[in-house]
Design an enzyme around this catalytic site. Structure first.
Site, PDB file in Angstrom:
ATOM      1  N   ASP A  80      60.752  60.156  15.385  1.00  0.00           N
ATOM      2  CA  ASP A  80      61.196  58.969  14.737  1.00  0.00           C
ATOM      3  C   ASP A  80      61.856  57.360  15.372  1.00  0.00           C
ATOM      4  O   ASP A  80      62.253  57.752  16.637  1.00  0.00           O
ATOM      5  CB  ASP A  80      62.759  59.283  13.511  1.00  0.00           C
ATOM      6  CG  ASP A  80      62.961  58.135  13.077  1.00  0.00           C
ATOM      7  OD1 ASP A  80      62.043  57.335  11.722  1.00  0.00           O
ATOM      8  OD2 ASP A  80      63.813  57.125  13.020  1.00  0.00           O
ATOM      9  N   GLU A 132      56.446  58.322  16.657  1.00  0.00           N
ATOM     10  CA  GLU A 132      55.775  57.604  15.317  1.00  0.00           C
ATOM     11  C   GLU A 132      56.138  56.323  16.156  1.00  0.00           C
ATOM     12  O   GLU A 132      57.278  55.527  16.727  1.00  0.00           O
ATOM     13  CB  GLU A 132      57.667  57.726  14.302  1.00  0.00           C
ATOM     14  CG  GLU A 132      56.992  56.637  13.316  1.00  0.00           C
ATOM     15  CD  GLU A 132      58.389  55.629  12.899  1.00  0.00           C
ATOM     16  OE1 GLU A 132      57.936  54.870  11.673  1.00  0.00           O
ATOM     17  OE2 GLU A 132      59.029  56.111  13.200  1.00  0.00           O
TER      18      GLU A 132
END
Ligand SMILES: *[C@@H]1O[C@H](CO)[C@@H](O)[C@H](O)[C@H]1NC(C)=O
Ligand SMILES: *[C@@H]1O[C@H](CO)[C@@H](O)[C@H](O)[C@H]1NC(C)=O
Ligand SMILES: *[C@@H]1O[C@H](CO)[C@@H](O)[C@H](O)[C@H]1NC(C)=O
Ligand SMILES: *[C@@H]1O[C@H](CO)[C@@H](O)[C@H](O)[C@H]1NC(C)=O
Length: 512
Positions: free
Chosen positions: A212, A248
């Protein structure tokens, strides 16, 4: 000798770019916010039998509990510790899920939130999913433990301490993303605590990680953490297998931070993919499906073997993150199925299917003011289980796009055509297009506003095929349209622009 040498080279080259899915299983599904107990069941009862390669799960580590608004989905992106208890379940349930999914050959990819801890305004106390104490103001997280020394405040040069300018790469990586306490990833101590957490998951049996907010970390810091990771658990994976890594990195162009800066660590999420495909399928900005002929790198995307692709994700399906208005979601089901069908038929990238929950969208001035709403939940705040209706759809407001016939059958299509080249492209210069995957599959779209009736060249063996979009092969019969391929590979396709789904897909496993 030669063979071993080749395997060695292939092993080296593929390492963290290899999804580790079982041979012939070519997609994963994001079961966003599902409980571990439901995922374990879904692996056994649905994902394994339908050829899904794996599941991306929501972050498994302890997070902040937010009362106002109540349990927004983004509370799970605010870590408090690396203990494995969340609204999805506790560590016992997590271990049970990983074991059961792995045992049926469906692997688990954890969402690793390691750029930051919770927001600086989260207060102090035990309002966290395992009850661990923390103090956001003094940056004290004793359950890890992290203290104020482990955060980046001194390195950030903006007045607010937040990221203010995405054109300034150091601030994007050293400052707080929307006030989330930014970990000092250059510190060996911080790296080792993160690696310890990820290694704990690896030992339990996960096959890889979504990293993330990778854009908000220096690629070298991410690499230093990944270098500390173990090989996968040999109960299910071959010796020396590395965790699959996809980072990401929201890169729609026009910023100094690009996806390519992260290729050394693993794959990256290609956000241009869904934004562009949505624009084309919606026919916005003069786009046409005919232009998809050189889809992939030809559209400025990262190399196929570095791309993790998706039509929508949990952020941009509700207007967060990137991509904007063009992103197609289950709310636009007819166009969405076409987009997912195109993605799964096309060889570019490693594909992830989204599986969502419904929330009460409420637009004010074009903005959904309910974009924060968390998963379907009971009055005590616990996440509702995923119930299964008699027709195999899901109840309790779980959308389960991965169970929609058109999408599930295209996951199978991708497995059937795996390794076959992109071939026999045809278009009418407008929004009627078709292409094959070697001699194993063929797909045809009519996104124009008129009837389509064309004879097309395929490479498929002669025979009668069952369209897996309008129906599917069942026993020796077909519940959908049938397509006749003659001995020269030619076939006639007729698709009405008013069909429920204006596309047709056939493959050799759906030959009658
Ligand atoms: C984990 O959750 C299950 C289901 O709620 C419960 O039965 C079990 O006691 C919990 N285990 C631990 C260690 O808390
Ligand atoms: C809650 O916080 C207190 C400190 O205020 C701490 O002593 C206690 O262990 C915490 N409870 C849990 C379950 O961690
Ligand atoms: C791998 O998984 C098995 C089965 O759960 C477990 O017994 C073993 O301890 C794990 N290996 C490591 C290195 O943790
Ligand atoms: C494809 O679109 C063109 C317009 O660009 C149209 O003239 C033609 O009839 C269409 N082809 C078919 C097979 O419908």
């Amino acid at each position: 000798m030669g063979v071993y040498f080749l395997l060695f080279i292939v092993g080296l080259c593929w390492a963290q770019y290899n999804p580790n899915t079982q041979p012939g299983r070519t997609s994963i599904v994001h079961l966003f916010e599902w409980r571990w107990a439901d995922i374990a069941l879904e692996c056994e009862r649905y994902l394994a039998p339908h050829g899904f390669g794996g599941v991306q799960i929501s972050p498994p580590n302890e997070n902040l509990v937010i009362a106002d608004p109540s349990h927004p989905w983004w509370e799970r992106y605010q870590p408090v510790s690396y203990k494995l208890c969340t609204r999805s379940g506790n560590e016992t349930e997590f271990r049970d899920m990983v074991t059961r999914c792995n045992n049926v050959g469906v692997y688990v990819y954890a969402d690793a939130v390691v750029n930051h801890m919770c927001g600086g305004n989260a207060g102090a106390g035990n309002h966290s999913t395992c009850g661990s104490y923390f103090n956001a103001e003094s940056e004290d997280f004793p359950a890890v433990p992290y203290s104020a020394w482990d955060f980046n405040d001194a390195k950030c040069k903006t007045r607010s301490g937040d990221i203010e300018d995405y054109q300034d790469a150091p601030q994007v990586r050293n400052c707080r993303l929307v006030n989330l306490l930014d970990l000092a990833l250059e510190k060996n101590y911080v790296r080792s605590k993160i690696a310890e957490y990820m290694n704990y998951l690896i030992d339990i049996g996960v096959a890889g990680f979504r990293i993330d907010a990778a854009k908000h970390m220096w690629p070298g810091d991410v690499k230093a953490i990944l270098d500390e990771l173990k090989d996968l658990n040999t109960t299910w994976f071959s010796a020396g297998a590395k965790p699959f890594i996809y980072q990401e990195v929201i890169d729609l162009g026009g910023e100094p931070i690009t996806g390519s800066q992260y290729f050394g660590n693993g794959r990256v999420t290609e956000f241009k993919y869904g934004a562009k495909l949505g624009t084309v399928i919606r026919k916005w900005n003069g786009e046409k499906m005919a232009y998809l002929k050189n889809w992939g790198e030809g559209w400025g995307f990262v190399p196929s073997d570095r791309a993790l692709v998706f039509v929508d994700n949990h952020d941009n399906q509700r207007g967060h993150g990137a991509g904007g208005e063009s992103i197609l979601t289950f709310w636009d089901a007819r166009l969405y199925k076409m987009a997912v069908g195109f993605m799964l038929a096309h060889p570019y990238g490693f594909t992830r299917v989204m599986s969502s929950y419904r929330w009460p969208r409420y637009f004010q001035n074009g903005v959904d003011i309910n974009d924060w709403v968390g998963p379907p939940s009971n009055s005590d705040g616990s996440t509702k289980s995923v119930t299964i209706n008699a027709d195999t759809t899901c109840g309790n407001d779980w959308v389960c796009e991965h169970r929609w016939r058109q999408i599930r059958n295209m996951v199978v299509f991708r497995n059937v055509v795996d390794g076959q080249p992109f071939s026999n492209w045809w278009d009418n210069g407008s929004n009627q297009v078709a292409f094959g995957r070697g001699n194993r599959g063929f797909i045809v779209f009519n996104n124009d506003d008129w009837y389509m009736n064309v004879d097309l060249q395929t490479e498929l063996p002669a025979g009668t095929y069952c369209d897996v979009i309008s129906g599917q092969k069942e026993g020796s019969g077909c519940t959908g349209k049938q397509v006749y391929v003659s001995s020269d590979g030619k076939a006639n396709f007729q698709i009405s622009n008013s069909d429920e789904d204006p596309f047709v897909a056939i493959h050799v496993d759906a030959k009658l």
